[in-house]
Motif scaffolding. Structure first.
Motif, PDB file in Angstrom:
ATOM      1  N   TYR A   5      44.316  43.508  22.141  1.00  0.00           N
ATOM      2  CA  TYR A   5      43.752  42.387  22.899  1.00  0.00           C
ATOM      3  C   TYR A   5      44.419  41.057  22.571  1.00  0.00           C
ATOM      4  CZ  TYR A   5      40.441  44.738  25.826  1.00  0.00           C
ATOM      5  OH  TYR A   5      39.900  45.507  26.830  1.00  0.00           O
ATOM      6  N   GLU A   6      45.030  40.924  21.422  1.00  0.00           N
ATOM      7  CA  GLU A   6      45.821  39.718  21.142  1.00  0.00           C
ATOM      8  C   GLU A   6      47.072  39.677  22.014  1.00  0.00           C
ATOM      9  OE1 GLU A   6      44.699  38.831  16.448  1.00  0.00           O
ATOM     10  OE2 GLU A   6      46.394  40.151  16.952  1.00  0.00           O
ATOM     11  N   ALA A   7      47.757  40.820  22.128  1.00  0.00           N
ATOM     12  CA  ALA A   7      48.936  40.881  22.994  1.00  0.00           C
ATOM     13  C   ALA A   7      48.537  40.699  24.456  1.00  0.00           C
ATOM     14  CB  ALA A   7      49.654  42.225  22.801  1.00  0.00           C
ATOM     15  N   PHE A   8      47.422  41.294  24.839  1.00  0.00           N
ATOM     16  CA  PHE A   8      46.900  41.176  26.204  1.00  0.00           C
ATOM     17  C   PHE A   8      46.597  39.712  26.538  1.00  0.00           C
ATOM     18  CE2 PHE A   8      43.075  42.372  29.051  1.00  0.00           C
ATOM     19  CZ  PHE A   8      43.844  42.325  30.199  1.00  0.00           C
ATOM     20  N   GLU A   9      46.032  39.001  25.596  1.00  0.00           N
ATOM     21  CA  GLU A   9      45.724  37.586  25.823  1.00  0.00           C
ATOM     22  C   GLU A   9      47.002  36.780  26.029  1.00  0.00           C
ATOM     23  OE1 GLU A   9      42.994  34.011  23.908  1.00  0.00           O
ATOM     24  OE2 GLU A   9      43.730  35.602  22.596  1.00  0.00           O
ATOM     25  N   LYS A  10      48.035  37.067  25.235  1.00  0.00           N
ATOM     26  CA  LYS A  10      49.309  36.356  25.390  1.00  0.00           C
ATOM     27  C   LYS A  10      49.879  36.574  26.794  1.00  0.00           C
ATOM     28  CE  LYS A  10      49.934  34.457  21.314  1.00  0.00           C
ATOM     29  NZ  LYS A  10      50.028  32.992  21.149  1.00  0.00           N
ATOM     30  N   LEU A  11      49.857  37.822  27.271  1.00  0.00           N
ATOM     31  CA  LEU A  11      50.400  38.098  28.594  1.00  0.00           C
ATOM     32  C   LEU A  11      49.557  37.433  29.683  1.00  0.00           C
ATOM     33  CD1 LEU A  11      52.767  39.550  29.900  1.00  0.00           C
ATOM     34  CD2 LEU A  11      51.306  41.565  30.161  1.00  0.00           C
ATOM     35  N   SER A  12      48.250  37.358  29.459  1.00  0.00           N
ATOM     36  CA  SER A  12      47.401  36.688  30.447  1.00  0.00           C
ATOM     37  C   SER A  12      47.751  35.212  30.569  1.00  0.00           C
ATOM     38  CB  SER A  12      45.922  36.843  30.067  1.00  0.00           C
ATOM     39  OG  SER A  12      45.541  35.994  28.993  1.00  0.00           O
ATOM     40  N   GLU A  13      48.167  34.604  29.470  1.00  0.00           N
ATOM     41  CA  GLU A  13      48.579  33.199  29.512  1.00  0.00           C
ATOM     42  C   GLU A  13      49.876  33.033  30.294  1.00  0.00           C
ATOM     43  OE1 GLU A  13      48.787  32.017  25.446  1.00  0.00           O
ATOM     44  OE2 GLU A  13      46.641  32.276  25.088  1.00  0.00           O
ATOM     45  N   VAL A  14      50.776  33.997  30.158  1.00  0.00           N
ATOM     46  CA  VAL A  14      52.029  33.951  30.915  1.00  0.00           C
ATOM     47  C   VAL A  14      51.747  34.004  32.415  1.00  0.00           C
ATOM     48  CG1 VAL A  14      54.150  35.203  31.453  1.00  0.00           C
ATOM     49  CG2 VAL A  14      53.432  34.944  29.070  1.00  0.00           C
ATOM     50  N   PHE A  15      50.875  34.913  32.829  1.00  0.00           N
ATOM     51  CA  PHE A  15      50.587  35.100  34.244  1.00  0.00           C
ATOM     52  C   PHE A  15      49.520  34.142  34.779  1.00  0.00           C
ATOM     53  CE2 PHE A  15      52.159  39.626  33.638  1.00  0.00           C
ATOM     54  CZ  PHE A  15      53.305  39.445  34.420  1.00  0.00           C
ATOM     55  N   GLY A  16      48.921  33.346  33.907  1.00  0.00           N
ATOM     56  CA  GLY A  16      47.854  32.461  34.342  1.00  0.00           C
ATOM     57  C   GLY A  16      46.602  33.214  34.750  1.00  0.00           C
ATOM     58  N   GLU A  17      46.336  34.329  34.079  1.00  0.00           N
ATOM     59  CA  GLU A  17      45.209  35.196  34.421  1.00  0.00           C
ATOM     60  C   GLU A  17      44.215  35.289  33.271  1.00  0.00           C
ATOM     61  OE1 GLU A  17      44.559  36.301  37.246  1.00  0.00           O
ATOM     62  OE2 GLU A  17      46.447  36.283  38.374  1.00  0.00           O
ATOM     63  N   GLU A  18      43.906  34.154  32.671  1.00  0.00           N
ATOM     64  CA  GLU A  18      43.015  34.141  31.517  1.00  0.00           C
ATOM     65  C   GLU A  18      41.607  34.638  31.853  1.00  0.00           C
ATOM     66  OE1 GLU A  18      45.088  31.745  32.359  1.00  0.00           O
ATOM     67  OE2 GLU A  18      45.988  30.750  30.618  1.00  0.00           O
ATOM     68  N   GLU A  19      41.149  34.390  33.080  1.00  0.00           N
ATOM     69  CA  GLU A  19      39.799  34.827  33.447  1.00  0.00           C
ATOM     70  C   GLU A  19      39.696  36.347  33.475  1.00  0.00           C
ATOM     71  OE1 GLU A  19      38.236  33.059  36.950  1.00  0.00           O
ATOM     72  OE2 GLU A  19      38.421  30.992  36.212  1.00  0.00           O
ATOM     73  N   ARG A  20      40.717  37.007  33.989  1.00  0.00           N
ATOM     74  CA  ARG A  20      40.700  38.473  33.967  1.00  0.00           C
ATOM     75  C   ARG A  20      40.717  38.985  32.532  1.00  0.00           C
ATOM     76  NH1 ARG A  20      43.615  38.077  38.971  1.00  0.00           N
ATOM     77  NH2 ARG A  20      42.865  39.558  40.562  1.00  0.00           N
ATOM     78  N   ALA A  31      52.838  47.589  30.574  1.00  0.00           N
ATOM     79  CA  ALA A  31      52.664  47.857  31.999  1.00  0.00           C
ATOM     80  C   ALA A  31      51.184  47.867  32.345  1.00  0.00           C
ATOM     81  CB  ALA A  31      53.307  49.198  32.356  1.00  0.00           C
ATOM     82  N   ASP A  32      50.387  48.521  31.521  1.00  0.00           N
ATOM     83  CA  ASP A  32      48.945  48.595  31.754  1.00  0.00           C
ATOM     84  C   ASP A  32      48.289  47.224  31.647  1.00  0.00           C
ATOM     85  OD1 ASP A  32      46.539  50.156  32.210  1.00  0.00           O
ATOM     86  OD2 ASP A  32      46.053  49.814  30.100  1.00  0.00           O
ATOM     87  N   MET A  33      48.751  46.402  30.724  1.00  0.00           N
ATOM     88  CA  MET A  33      48.213  45.048  30.609  1.00  0.00           C
ATOM     89  C   MET A  33      48.451  44.254  31.889  1.00  0.00           C
ATOM     90  SD  MET A  33      49.330  43.897  26.756  1.00  0.00           S
ATOM     91  CE  MET A  33      49.308  45.080  25.404  1.00  0.00           C
ATOM     92  N   GLY A  34      49.675  44.352  32.418  1.00  0.00           N
ATOM     93  CA  GLY A  34      49.991  43.617  33.634  1.00  0.00           C
ATOM     94  C   GLY A  34      49.171  44.088  34.822  1.00  0.00           C
ATOM     95  N   VAL A  35      48.963  45.401  34.935  1.00  0.00           N
ATOM     96  CA  VAL A  35      48.122  45.937  36.000  1.00  0.00           C
ATOM     97  C   VAL A  35      46.702  45.413  35.843  1.00  0.00           C
ATOM     98  CG1 VAL A  35      47.136  48.041  36.984  1.00  0.00           C
ATOM     99  CG2 VAL A  35      49.547  47.998  36.308  1.00  0.00           C
ATOM    100  N   ALA A  36      46.194  45.404  34.616  1.00  0.00           N
ATOM    101  CA  ALA A  36      44.841  44.905  34.359  1.00  0.00           C
ATOM    102  C   ALA A  36      44.682  43.448  34.767  1.00  0.00           C
ATOM    103  CB  ALA A  36      44.496  45.075  32.874  1.00  0.00           C
ATOM    104  N   LEU A  37      45.773  42.710  34.728  1.00  0.00           N
ATOM    105  CA  LEU A  37      45.744  41.292  35.089  1.00  0.00           C
ATOM    106  C   LEU A  37      45.969  41.070  36.584  1.00  0.00           C
ATOM    107  CD1 LEU A  37      47.787  39.927  32.052  1.00  0.00           C
ATOM    108  CD2 LEU A  37      45.325  39.640  32.449  1.00  0.00           C
TER     109      LEU A  37
END
Length: 386
Positions: free
Chosen positions: A195-210, A86-92
């Motif tokens: 941060y590895e899991a966070f990076e994976k979720l960022s790829e799902v949401f297309g939020e790699e820059e964040r 949940a926190d990862m998604g909010v961060a993104l």
């Protein structure tokens, strides 16, 4: 499985269904961590048809144990079970699409109150756990993505593989890996760091820059904190009260999971592991004050889920220990080194708060009440202004 997936796409060509059924490419590899091929044989496609079809902008992200999950567009609505995701998604920057959480008390969203223009109203989130978690709530919410390790649903929430597959096929894909601890014997596939899991979720949401902005700032904060640490840290015991006020505790070792990242960052010793105390998540029982006195850790970090006030912690934990016939003999109690340890689940935002909290608790003479990270800078990253 690829042929089945193509049929689904032809029959349900909306954005909502593209996201929902994209996960079907993993097929039977969902629980075993196998990766699907993501498509069928296109050698017989008609060339003229290719020229008239819109450009395929689909993409896929691979993570164990779910394998390769395909998306036509980033999911808009999403459901995590644990507060780390949940926190990862909010961060993104995806708080608006957050629909539910497993147990609301275990999601430290109250910490966002210190961040300008960042908030999550937990009262607006559906709580998935109510003496168990049924499939019906997933149908009712009808989210685009379930950010949950499907093996967590099976091994911790007693779902069947058929249940998991039913929700994947009829509602939306699963995407996640249980990362907060590494003591579960059923988790026999790759683990990911926070941060590895966070990076994976960022790829799902297309939020790699964040993600990249958070990674850079995390490294900056951690470098500053570590530069101020002593050559040798104290041995600490991380404990969760079995009752309030506590007469016994569930012991938590400083393991390799994301729940212990701040303690590893601060390079402290693990008093429980050094004395062969079995972690509660690995089936260990509670320990009492007599056992704690035998261990006699340099410091005690007490973990309590939810929003805990200083007054609550002082009256129900510290004062109780100081007045207790046995606990008052502990070195940590006599030296004033009993402090609040925060919560179990942390993504990149909550981790920064808990790193700061832990540093103040473990090294009060060095860090005192100092703020160790810039709240405005974190908010700017979340809001896409950094």
């Amino acid at each position: 499985m690829s042929d089945d997936n193509e049929t689904i796409r032809q029959e349900a060509p909306t954005r909502r269904d593209y996201v929902k059924y994209g996960g079907a490419v993993v097929g039977g590899g969902l629980l075993a961590g196998c990766t699907g091929d993501g498509g069928g044989d296109s050698s017989g496609d008609d060339t003229s048809a290719e020229e008239t079809e819109p450009e395929d902008e689909s993409y896929s992200v691979t993570m164990e144990p779910v394998g390769e999950v395909e998306f036509e567009e980033p999911p808009e609505t999403w459901i995590p079970y644990t507060g780390d995701y949940a926190d990862m998604g909010v961060a993104l920057g995806r708080a608006d699409g957050l629909e539910a959480i497993g147990v609301s008390a275990r999601f430290g969203a109250h910490l966002y109150e210190e961040l300008p223009d960042v908030s999550v109203e937990k009262d607006d989130l559906t709580e998935l756990y109510d003496e168990g978690t049924g499939k019906e709530v997933f149908y009712e919410l009808d989210a685009d993505l379930h950010v949950v390790d499907p093996n967590f649903m099976i091994n911790r929430l007693e779902w069947s593989e058929d249940d998991v597959e039913e929700i994947r096929e009829n509602v939306a894909p699963w995407f996640g890996n249980t990362v907060f601890t590494q003591v579960y014997d059923w988790h026999d596939y790759r683990y990911y760091s926070l941060y590895e899991a966070f990076e994976k979720l960022s790829e799902v949401f297309g939020e790699e820059e964040r993600y990249e902005a958070f990674q850079a700032y995390h490294d900056e904060v951690l470098e500053r904190v570590r530069s101020r640490l002593p050559d040798e840290g104290p041995d600490i015991a991380i404990l969760v009260p079995a009752e309030t006020p506590p007469e016994s505790y569930y012991p938590y070792r400083i393991g390799a999971g994301t729940q212990s990242k701040q303690w590893r960052d601060l390079e402290v010793g693990d008093a429980l592991a050094e004395n062969d105390v079995v972690d509660a998540q690995a089936g260990g029982g509670t320990i009492d004050y007599e056992t704690l006195l035998d261990i006699d850790p340099d410091a005690i970090a007490v973990r309590i889920e939810g929003e805990i006030s200083d007054e609550h912690f002082q009256s129900n934990i510290v004062d109780h220990l100081e007045d207790h016939d046995v606990a008052s003999d502990l070195s940590a109690v006599q030296d004033g080194r009993v402090f609040y340890a925060g919560q179990t689940y942390q993504g990149p935002i909550i981790h920064l708060f808990q790193l700061e909290m832990a540093a103040r608790g473990v090294y009060p003479d060095e860090f005192g009440d100092e703020e160790l990270f810039d709240r405005q800078r974190v908010a700017d990253i979340v809001n896409g202004d950094a």
